[in-house]
Enzyme design. Structure first.
Site, PDB file in Angstrom:
ATOM      1  N   MET A   1     -11.388  -5.547   5.679  1.00 53.87           N
ATOM      2  CA  MET A   1     -10.552  -4.592   6.421  1.00 53.87           C
ATOM      3  C   MET A   1     -10.267  -5.145   7.815  1.00 53.87           C
ATOM      4  O   MET A   1     -11.179  -5.568   8.534  1.00 53.87           O
ATOM      5  CB  MET A   1     -11.266  -3.239   6.562  1.00 53.87           C
ATOM      6  CG  MET A   1     -11.396  -2.434   5.286  1.00 53.87           C
ATOM      7  SD  MET A   1      -9.853  -2.170   4.411  1.00 53.87           S
ATOM      8  CE  MET A   1      -8.895  -1.247   5.619  1.00 53.87           C
TER       9      MET A   1
ATOM     10  N   MET B   1     -12.062   4.449  -0.782  1.00 52.24           N
ATOM     11  CA  MET B   1     -12.731   4.783   0.487  1.00 52.24           C
ATOM     12  C   MET B   1     -13.466   6.102   0.273  1.00 52.24           C
ATOM     13  O   MET B   1     -13.132   7.131   0.866  1.00 52.24           O
ATOM     14  CB  MET B   1     -11.685   4.883   1.605  1.00 52.24           C
ATOM     15  CG  MET B   1     -11.195   3.517   2.059  1.00 52.24           C
ATOM     16  SD  MET B   1      -9.627   3.610   2.940  1.00 52.24           S
ATOM     17  CE  MET B   1      -8.493   3.516   1.576  1.00 52.24           C
TER      18      MET B   1
ATOM     19  N   HIS C   1      -1.276  -1.550  -4.099  1.00 51.87           N
ATOM     20  CA  HIS C   1      -2.517  -1.143  -3.435  1.00 51.87           C
ATOM     21  C   HIS C   1      -2.550   0.379  -3.323  1.00 51.87           C
ATOM     22  O   HIS C   1      -1.646   0.998  -2.767  1.00 51.87           O
ATOM     23  CB  HIS C   1      -2.567  -1.790  -2.053  1.00 51.87           C
ATOM     24  CG  HIS C   1      -3.861  -1.631  -1.343  1.00 51.87           C
ATOM     25  ND1 HIS C   1      -4.952  -2.451  -1.556  1.00 51.87           N
ATOM     26  CD2 HIS C   1      -4.258  -0.740  -0.408  1.00 51.87           C
ATOM     27  CE1 HIS C   1      -5.954  -2.079  -0.785  1.00 51.87           C
ATOM     28  NE2 HIS C   1      -5.563  -1.031  -0.073  1.00 51.87           N
TER      29      HIS C   1
ATOM     30  N   SER D   1       2.763   0.120   6.055  1.00 54.38           N
ATOM     31  CA  SER D   1       3.898   0.564   6.871  1.00 54.38           C
ATOM     32  C   SER D   1       4.967  -0.512   7.031  1.00 54.38           C
ATOM     33  O   SER D   1       6.151  -0.191   7.118  1.00 54.38           O
ATOM     34  CB  SER D   1       3.409   1.067   8.230  1.00 54.38           C
ATOM     35  OG  SER D   1       2.508   0.172   8.796  1.00 54.38           O
TER      36      SER D   1
ATOM     37  N   ASP E   1      -4.730   3.593  -2.063  1.00 56.41           N
ATOM     38  CA  ASP E   1      -5.810   3.992  -1.162  1.00 56.41           C
ATOM     39  C   ASP E   1      -6.315   5.385  -1.498  1.00 56.41           C
ATOM     40  O   ASP E   1      -5.580   6.362  -1.350  1.00 56.41           O
ATOM     41  CB  ASP E   1      -5.294   3.982   0.285  1.00 56.41           C
ATOM     42  CG  ASP E   1      -5.028   2.575   0.776  1.00 56.41           C
ATOM     43  OD1 ASP E   1      -5.975   1.775   0.801  1.00 56.41           O
ATOM     44  OD2 ASP E   1      -3.867   2.274   1.125  1.00 56.41           O
TER      45      ASP E   1
ATOM     46  N   MET F   1      -9.036   8.261  -0.571  1.00 58.86           N
ATOM     47  CA  MET F   1      -9.908   8.680   0.546  1.00 58.86           C
ATOM     48  C   MET F   1     -10.504  10.045   0.254  1.00 58.86           C
ATOM     49  O   MET F   1      -9.825  10.916  -0.311  1.00 58.86           O
ATOM     50  CB  MET F   1      -9.099   8.772   1.836  1.00 58.86           C
ATOM     51  CG  MET F   1      -8.380   7.497   2.185  1.00 58.86           C
ATOM     52  SD  MET F   1      -7.390   7.724   3.652  1.00 58.86           S
ATOM     53  CE  MET F   1      -6.555   6.131   3.721  1.00 58.86           C
TER      54      MET F   1
ATOM     55  N   SER G   1       0.835  -1.205   0.000  1.00 61.57           N
ATOM     56  CA  SER G   1       0.000   0.000   0.000  1.00 61.57           C
ATOM     57  C   SER G   1       0.866   1.249   0.000  1.00 61.57           C
ATOM     58  O   SER G   1       1.619   1.503   0.950  1.00 61.57           O
ATOM     59  CB  SER G   1      -0.901   0.007   1.237  1.00 61.57           C
ATOM     60  OG  SER G   1      -1.414   1.307   1.419  1.00 61.57           O
TER      61      SER G   1
ATOM     62  N   ASP H   1      -6.589  -6.215   4.606  1.00 64.14           N
ATOM     63  CA  ASP H   1      -5.913  -4.911   4.594  1.00 64.14           C
ATOM     64  C   ASP H   1      -5.935  -4.273   5.983  1.00 64.14           C
ATOM     65  O   ASP H   1      -7.002  -3.998   6.516  1.00 64.14           O
ATOM     66  CB  ASP H   1      -6.655  -4.022   3.577  1.00 64.14           C
ATOM     67  CG  ASP H   1      -6.074  -2.615   3.453  1.00 64.14           C
ATOM     68  OD1 ASP H   1      -4.998  -2.347   4.013  1.00 64.14           O
ATOM     69  OD2 ASP H   1      -6.721  -1.785   2.770  1.00 64.14           O
TER      70      ASP H   1
ATOM     71  N   HIS I   1      -8.293   0.907  -3.907  1.00 61.77           N
ATOM     72  CA  HIS I   1      -9.206   0.774  -2.770  1.00 61.77           C
ATOM     73  C   HIS I   1      -9.909   2.118  -2.573  1.00 61.77           C
ATOM     74  O   HIS I   1      -9.318   3.062  -2.054  1.00 61.77           O
ATOM     75  CB  HIS I   1      -8.365   0.372  -1.546  1.00 61.77           C
ATOM     76  CG  HIS I   1      -9.132   0.259  -0.279  1.00 61.77           C
ATOM     77  ND1 HIS I   1      -8.514   0.146   0.947  1.00 61.77           N
ATOM     78  CD2 HIS I   1     -10.467   0.232  -0.017  1.00 61.77           C
ATOM     79  CE1 HIS I   1      -9.435   0.058   1.896  1.00 61.77           C
ATOM     80  NE2 HIS I   1     -10.621   0.111   1.331  1.00 61.77           N
TER      81      HIS I   1
HETATM   82  C1  DX5 Z   1      -6.087   2.026   5.575  1.00 60.95           C
HETATM   83  C2  DX5 Z   1      -5.667   1.571   4.216  1.00 60.95           C
HETATM   84  C3  DX5 Z   1      -4.590   0.589   4.197  1.00 60.95           C
HETATM   85  C4  DX5 Z   1      -3.295   1.055   4.817  1.00 60.95           C
HETATM   86  C5  DX5 Z   1      -2.630  -0.155   5.381  1.00 60.95           C
HETATM   87  O1  DX5 Z   1      -7.270   2.713   5.476  1.00 60.95           O
HETATM   88  O2  DX5 Z   1      -6.777   0.992   3.524  1.00 60.95           O
HETATM   89  O3  DX5 Z   1      -4.365   0.071   2.890  1.00 60.95           O
HETATM   90  O4  DX5 Z   1      -2.431   1.694   3.920  1.00 60.95           O
HETATM   91  O5  DX5 Z   1      -1.504   0.247   6.060  1.00 60.95           O
HETATM   92  P1  DX5 Z   1      -0.817  -0.649   7.179  1.00 60.95           P
HETATM   93  O6  DX5 Z   1      -0.328  -1.893   6.481  1.00 60.95           O
HETATM   94  O7  DX5 Z   1       0.254   0.213   7.694  1.00 60.95           O
HETATM   95  O8  DX5 Z   1      -1.877  -0.986   8.202  1.00 60.95           O
HETATM   96 ZN    ZN Z   2      -6.364  -0.070   1.619  1.00 59.48          ZN
END
Ligand code: DX5
Ligand code: ZN
Length: 221
Positions: free
Chosen positions: A136, A67, A32, A197, A34, A36, A7, A174, A65
């Protein structure tokens, strides 16, 4: 086959292209991404222009993804930007079946995502229209949170239901996944692992990807 989907939320955005090349060179299958909107989740990340730019630097499968509220409004825009898999949230869409049909009409892969508080059974009516179900394991919005352990039961339940009903789809998880807990998630039945991370905040990004794949090689399926 088990796949890693790093991600980029935890990547250094000033060196995004370089970070992406590192995970690609180390053998990661998916990327991946993200997105938002600050409404469906309490954070804002990146959007369409960034996806368009990074589409030029890699052939990796873009696992987007979304959101965002009412994702049906933006499916074509994300297809045009270069998405390969489009994950919409069950809680965010007013027309889940229509959205999935729209993704398919562009020959892209369909994904449906549920939050930690949503029951896995709510996904069942859509499974036959899905290429991927995303569970999730943190409340979406931020990287670096801790894995919610009760998710393991949901993964197991979904994996059993999928195999009992002879369905063919990927089960992606995820949030909060590390080299220490990934085995539990694989054993529960997931086959696509998102990690932000644990990869991009580590000293050696390529080594982190390889360490995940070493674990995948020794996993049961
Ligand atoms: C959170 C995201 C994840 C995030 C995961 O809302 O959808 O994809 O980047 O990060 P880690 O692996 O650090 O939990
Ligand atoms: Zn995600």
């Amino acid at each position: 086959m088990i796949k890693l989907s790093p991600s980029i939320l935890s990547a250094d955005f000033a060196a995004l292209g370089d970070n992406i090349r590192k995970v690609e060179n180390a053998g990661a299958h998916y990327l991946h991404i993200d997105v938002m909107d600050g409404i469906f989740v309490p954070n804002i990340s990146l959007g369409i222009p960034v996806i368009k730019s990074i589409r030029n630097v890699t052939d990796m499968t873009f696992d987007v993804h979304l959101m965002i509220t009412k994702p049906e409004r933006y499916i074509k825009a994300f297809v045009d930007a270069g998405a390969d898999i489009i994950n919409i949230h069950l809680e965010a869409s007013e027309d889940i079946k229509g959205s999935l049909a729209s993704i398919k009409s562009f020959n892209k892969r369909t994904g449906l995502t549920i939050n930690p508080n949503t029951k896995v059974e709510e996904m069942y009516p859509y499974l036959e229209n899905l290429d991927l179900a995303l569970i999730m394991s943190v409340n979406p919005g931020f990287g670096g949170q801790s894995f919610i352990t009760s998710t393991l039961k949901k993964i197991e339940k979904l994996a059993n239901y999928v195999s009992k009903n002879n369905l063919v789809l990927d089960i992606e998880v995820d949030g909060g996944i590390t080299l220490e807990n990934v085995n539990d998630i694989l054993n529960a039945g997931a086959n696509v692992i998102v990690s932000g991370s644990s990869i991009f905040s580590s000293q050696d990004i390529e080594e982190a990807v390889k360490s995940f794949y070493d674990i995948f090689k020794n996993a049961k399926k």
